[in-house]
Design a protein around this motif. Sequence first.
Motif, PDB file in Angstrom:
ATOM      1  N   ASP A 192      -3.398   8.959 -10.976  1.00 49.08           N
ATOM      2  CA  ASP A 192      -2.454   7.837 -10.898  1.00 49.08           C
ATOM      3  C   ASP A 192      -2.900   6.800  -9.875  1.00 49.08           C
ATOM      4  N   SER A 193      -3.910   7.144  -9.081  1.00 45.01           N
ATOM      5  CA  SER A 193      -4.420   6.206  -8.083  1.00 45.01           C
ATOM      6  C   SER A 193      -4.946   4.955  -8.784  1.00 45.01           C
TER       7      SER A 193
ATOM      8  N   TYR B  92       0.852  -1.191   0.000  1.00 45.69           N
ATOM      9  CA  TYR B  92       0.000   0.000   0.000  1.00 45.69           C
ATOM     10  C   TYR B  92       0.886   1.238   0.000  1.00 45.69           C
ATOM     11  N   LEU B  93       0.425   2.265  -0.705  1.00 41.39           N
ATOM     12  CA  LEU B  93       1.186   3.506  -0.782  1.00 41.39           C
ATOM     13  C   LEU B  93       0.183   4.651  -0.848  1.00 41.39           C
ATOM     14  N   VAL B  94       0.192   5.493   0.170  1.00 44.68           N
ATOM     15  CA  VAL B  94      -0.667   6.679   0.194  1.00 44.68           C
ATOM     16  C   VAL B  94       0.252   7.885   0.213  1.00 44.68           C
ATOM     17  N   THR B  95       0.041   8.795  -0.736  1.00 47.02           N
ATOM     18  CA  THR B  95       0.955   9.909  -0.870  1.00 47.02           C
ATOM     19  C   THR B  95       0.224  11.141  -1.397  1.00 47.02           C
TER      20      THR B  95
ATOM     21  N   THR C 185      -2.599   5.268  -3.659  1.00 44.58           N
ATOM     22  CA  THR C 185      -3.649   6.270  -3.466  1.00 44.58           C
ATOM     23  C   THR C 185      -2.990   7.637  -3.395  1.00 44.58           C
ATOM     24  N   VAL C 186      -3.379   8.510  -4.295  1.00 45.53           N
ATOM     25  CA  VAL C 186      -2.834   9.869  -4.310  1.00 45.53           C
ATOM     26  C   VAL C 186      -3.904  10.805  -3.776  1.00 45.53           C
ATOM     27  N   VAL C 187      -3.542  11.574  -2.747  1.00 47.70           N
ATOM     28  CA  VAL C 187      -4.536  12.455  -2.103  1.00 47.70           C
ATOM     29  C   VAL C 187      -4.137  13.926  -2.273  1.00 47.70           C
TER      30      VAL C 187
END
Lengths: 113, 111
Positions: free
Chosen positions: A85-86, A10-13, A111-113
């Motif tokens: 890009d999410s 998982y990658l949230v950025t 997930t790009v926020v």
Amino acid sequence: DTAVSQTPKYLVTQMGNDKSIKCEQNLGHDTMYWYKQDSKKFLKIMFSYNNKELIINETVPNRFSPKSPDKAHLNLHINSLELGDSAVYFCASSLDRGNYGYTFGSGTRLTVV
Amino acid sequence: GENVEQHPSTLSVQEGDSAVIKCTYSDSASNYFPWYKQELGKGPQLIIDIRSNMDKRQGQRVTVLLNKTVKHLSLQIAATQPGDSAVYFCAESDSWGKLQFGAGTQVVVTP
């Protein structure tokens, strides 16, 4: 002894950041791939390397840059991340290019926020 | 995918019944057709494949048919079990090994 392993899972950025996803296969395969799976589950190829040589480069923004230091590794670096890009990014490998089945990794949910 | 049409998008079957998924591909030069099963939170897993020199191939409870004349593929899952619930993808491969996937079929097996 996972066959195709990706990190992170998982990658949230935040938008605008740069991030990398790593992939390694221990199957002795010559060919590796990056696929993107969108929210509707559609799988689309991004890149493919055969013995460290780029052989498939689909229409992907040049913010995405693959790197294959050796035939067992294929990394994906993404610059200036955007909301679009999410997705889930899958690494895969096959014995050789041509008509062979792929072995997929378990995916990286970005997930790009 | 734009080159591979897959239907239905959702399939609900009772446990023990058969499930059939159909695909149509466009590239007459394609000669390798794998099928993948994707469970929730996992990567796609190859379940069976067929090459263009065959028109039928059977595995454990799965059968794939290939009609090259009309560019049709189908996957039948016999005697379905709850563990068969997943998204299934057909695909066609070009000579470079690039797989074009269908849009997927969500199979739900109800007890």
